[in-house]
Structures are given as C-alpha cells and as structure tokens.
Design an enzyme around this catalytic site. Structure first.
Site, PDB file in Angstrom:
ATOM      1  N   ARG A  55      -7.645   7.181  -9.179  1.00 35.28           N
ATOM      2  CA  ARG A  55      -8.120   5.492  -8.245  1.00 35.28           C
ATOM      3  C   ARG A  55      -8.771   6.109  -6.729  1.00 35.28           C
ATOM      4  O   ARG A  55      -9.979   4.826  -6.320  1.00 35.28           O
ATOM      5  CB  ARG A  55      -6.815   4.710  -8.126  1.00 35.28           C
ATOM      6  CG  ARG A  55      -5.392   4.250  -8.767  1.00 35.28           C
ATOM      7  CD  ARG A  55      -5.971   3.181  -9.783  1.00 35.28           C
ATOM      8  NE  ARG A  55      -7.046   3.421 -10.825  1.00 35.28           N
ATOM      9  CZ  ARG A  55      -6.805   4.451 -11.676  1.00 35.28           C
ATOM     10  NH1 ARG A  55      -5.967   4.737 -11.861  1.00 35.28           N
ATOM     11  NH2 ARG A  55      -8.380   4.750 -12.747  1.00 35.28           N
ATOM     12  N   ASN A  86      -5.691  -5.060  -0.456  1.00 35.50           N
ATOM     13  CA  ASN A  86      -6.116  -3.629  -1.562  1.00 35.50           C
ATOM     14  C   ASN A  86      -5.571  -2.304  -1.156  1.00 35.50           C
ATOM     15  O   ASN A  86      -5.921  -2.292   0.479  1.00 35.50           O
ATOM     16  CB  ASN A  86      -8.017  -4.091  -1.364  1.00 35.50           C
ATOM     17  CG  ASN A  86      -8.167  -5.729  -2.364  1.00 35.50           C
ATOM     18  OD1 ASN A  86      -7.120  -5.785  -3.678  1.00 35.50           O
ATOM     19  ND2 ASN A  86      -9.125  -6.235  -1.668  1.00 35.50           N
ATOM     20  N   HIS A 103      -0.076  -3.236   1.872  1.00 36.27           N
ATOM     21  CA  HIS A 103      -0.247  -3.007   0.710  1.00 36.27           C
ATOM     22  C   HIS A 103      -0.598  -0.902   0.939  1.00 36.27           C
ATOM     23  O   HIS A 103       0.151  -0.288  -0.481  1.00 36.27           O
ATOM     24  CB  HIS A 103      -0.230  -3.246  -0.453  1.00 36.27           C
ATOM     25  CG  HIS A 103       0.268  -4.801  -1.273  1.00 36.27           C
ATOM     26  ND1 HIS A 103      -0.463  -4.954  -1.768  1.00 36.27           N
ATOM     27  CD2 HIS A 103       1.349  -4.896  -0.247  1.00 36.27           C
ATOM     28  CE1 HIS A 103       0.979  -6.435  -1.631  1.00 36.27           C
ATOM     29  NE2 HIS A 103       1.708  -6.712  -0.636  1.00 36.27           N
ATOM     30  N   CYS A 111       4.624  11.657   3.846  1.00 39.08           N
ATOM     31  CA  CYS A 111       5.402  12.696   3.632  1.00 39.08           C
ATOM     32  C   CYS A 111       6.787  11.574   3.425  1.00 39.08           C
ATOM     33  O   CYS A 111       7.262  10.355   3.920  1.00 39.08           O
ATOM     34  CB  CYS A 111       5.730  13.023   4.564  1.00 39.08           C
ATOM     35  SG  CYS A 111       6.731  14.424   4.146  1.00 39.08           S
ATOM     36  N   GLY A 169      -9.163 -14.266  -3.551  1.00 38.84           N
ATOM     37  CA  GLY A 169      -9.449 -13.424  -4.633  1.00 38.84           C
ATOM     38  C   GLY A 169      -7.802 -13.030  -4.812  1.00 38.84           C
ATOM     39  O   GLY A 169      -7.640 -11.943  -5.492  1.00 38.84           O
ATOM     40  N   THR A 170      -6.878 -13.672  -4.571  1.00 41.62           N
ATOM     41  CA  THR A 170      -5.866 -13.924  -5.150  1.00 41.62           C
ATOM     42  C   THR A 170      -5.078 -14.747  -5.733  1.00 41.62           C
ATOM     43  O   THR A 170      -5.380 -15.641  -6.148  1.00 41.62           O
ATOM     44  CB  THR A 170      -4.470 -13.778  -3.491  1.00 41.62           C
ATOM     45  OG1 THR A 170      -4.609 -14.758  -3.434  1.00 41.62           O
ATOM     46  CG2 THR A 170      -4.837 -12.542  -1.624  1.00 41.62           C
ATOM     47  N   LEU A 196     -11.324 -17.104  -8.204  1.00 40.77           N
ATOM     48  CA  LEU A 196     -12.095 -18.247  -9.460  1.00 40.77           C
ATOM     49  C   LEU A 196     -11.277 -19.331 -10.088  1.00 40.77           C
ATOM     50  O   LEU A 196     -12.065 -19.925 -11.424  1.00 40.77           O
ATOM     51  CB  LEU A 196     -12.711 -17.067 -10.674  1.00 40.77           C
ATOM     52  CG  LEU A 196     -13.575 -15.796 -10.764  1.00 40.77           C
ATOM     53  CD1 LEU A 196     -12.573 -14.607 -11.207  1.00 40.77           C
ATOM     54  CD2 LEU A 196     -13.920 -15.926 -10.247  1.00 40.77           C
TER      55      LEU A 196
END
Length: 225
Positions: A55, A86, A103, A111, A169-170, A196
């Site tokens: 990623r 994101n 996030h 750690c 965009g969620t 969208l």
C-alpha cells in the site's frame, strides 16, 4: 467562511488507488479481518507488514489529482478544516496543510508496545524496531476496525462551528465519519455531498453533486469564490 471537508476513498481512486472495501468484503484481494484488525495482526504479522508495504509503494507512486489540488487552493482562500479517512498523503502533496488523518497514515509507524510514532520506512517487517523503546513491535500507524479514530474531539468541534460541511468520495457506511453530516446539519451548516452516487447517509445533506471528484470538486470550489 468556515468549511469542514471530509474526504474518502473516492477522491484517491481517481489517482489510481483502489478503494478500501469492495462489495465482497475484500481490500486489495485480502479479507479485511486479516489485514485491518488488531486480531489479524496478532495472527499473521508478516502478512500485514507485506500488505502495508504494498500500500505504501502504491501510494508513493500515485499523484494528486485535480480534486486534491482544488481543495488545497480552497484552503488558501478560506478557513478550511480538512479531514480525511484516507491513509495516503495525496492531500499534502497537492499543497494542503494541517490535514487531519482520522484513520492514520501510511507514512507513519506505530509501536504496539509503547505507543511511539515515527516516520515509517517504505518497507517494514518483524525486525523493524521502535526507536523509542528498542522493541520489535512496529506496526502501521493505521486505525483498524475495533480501534478509535484519531483527533475526534478536534473534528467534532470543527463540525459544530462549520458554515459549510462537504463529504467527498465517502460511502457513508463507516462510523463515526458517517455521522459527520448529521452532526454538522444539527449545528446549522449547509451540507454538501459530492460522490459518484448518493451515499448511505444522503438524507443528512442539503445538496448532492454527483460525478467524478476530479471534475465536480474543482467546479464546486470555484463556486465558493
């Protein structure tokens, strides 16, 4: 104008990064419970390290798109709190500052033993050690399922003071972010959804703009002056 913006996977998808979850519960062909939970990391830490190494490489190769750049421009002209679900750094590379990564971030390591955070190397493994406590307990600094998102107090406060809230965009399926529109709405903000398709929480928004973020976001930003 005080504006709070929440961005999700849809804004980075146009830069070539696959969205977090598809219809069959997979992320990049892995079961989410295997690569995005503390339990998955405990079971197969090598798999999780390999997954996030990939990623990180994909995010480093991606480039910001017109939507990222438009939001950076908006931030220069208005009082904008930019919150993202994101874990990539495309907002920063487009010129945005003080981005709230609720996030976590691929560019950071955490750690699991002492909680120290530091810039992550491009690749980590079981031998990666914490520079603070010298234990081999490094993990990605990513908020996994079952963990509390970062900076929530700051985010709720910004939503309560916002004149405009936009979700871009969620999916509206992951809480607490899915509740931001309702919270901002109750606090008097004009709420705009850019996606969208309509999300699972479209009812919380006053305005719906549908289409690709790289086209719709620059148009919306221009309309704000």
């Amino acid at each position: 104008m005080r504006i709070v913006i929440l961005t999700g996977a849809g804004i980075s998808a146009e830069s070539g990064l696959r969205t977090f979850r598809d219809d069959n519960g997979l992320w990049e062909d892995h079961h989410i419970e295997d690569v995005a939970t503390p339990e998955g990391f405990a079971r197969e830490p090598e798999l999780v390290h390999r997954f996030y190494n990939a990623r990180r490489a994909a995010a480093a190769a991606a480039q910001p798109n017109a939507a990222h750049r438009a939001l950076a421009d908006l931030q220069r002209r208005h009082q904008v709190t930019l919150v993202t679900q994101n874990v990539d750094d495309l907002h920063e590379r487009a010129g945005s500052t003080d981005v709230i990564h609720m996030h976590g971030q691929l560019t950071q390591a955490l750690c699991a033993a002492c909680g120290h955070r530091w810039p992550s190397p491009l690749e980590t493994d079981l031998a990666t050690y914490c520079p603070a406590c010298n234990t081999h307990a490094a993990r990605p600094d990513i908020v996994w399922f079952g963990e509390m998102p970062y900076h929530m107090e700051q985010i709720w406060e910004a939503l309560e003071q916002a004149e405009v809230f936009a979700a871009i965009g969620t999916s509206g399926q992951v809480y607490p972010a899915a509740g931001f529109g309702q919270h901002a709405n109750r606090s008097g903000a004009h709420c705009v959804e850019i996606n969208l398709d309509r999300s699972a929480v479209s009812r919380d928004f006053h305005e719906h703009l549908t289409g690709p973020a790289s086209r719709i976001v620059p148009e919306w930003v221009a309309s704000l002056g």
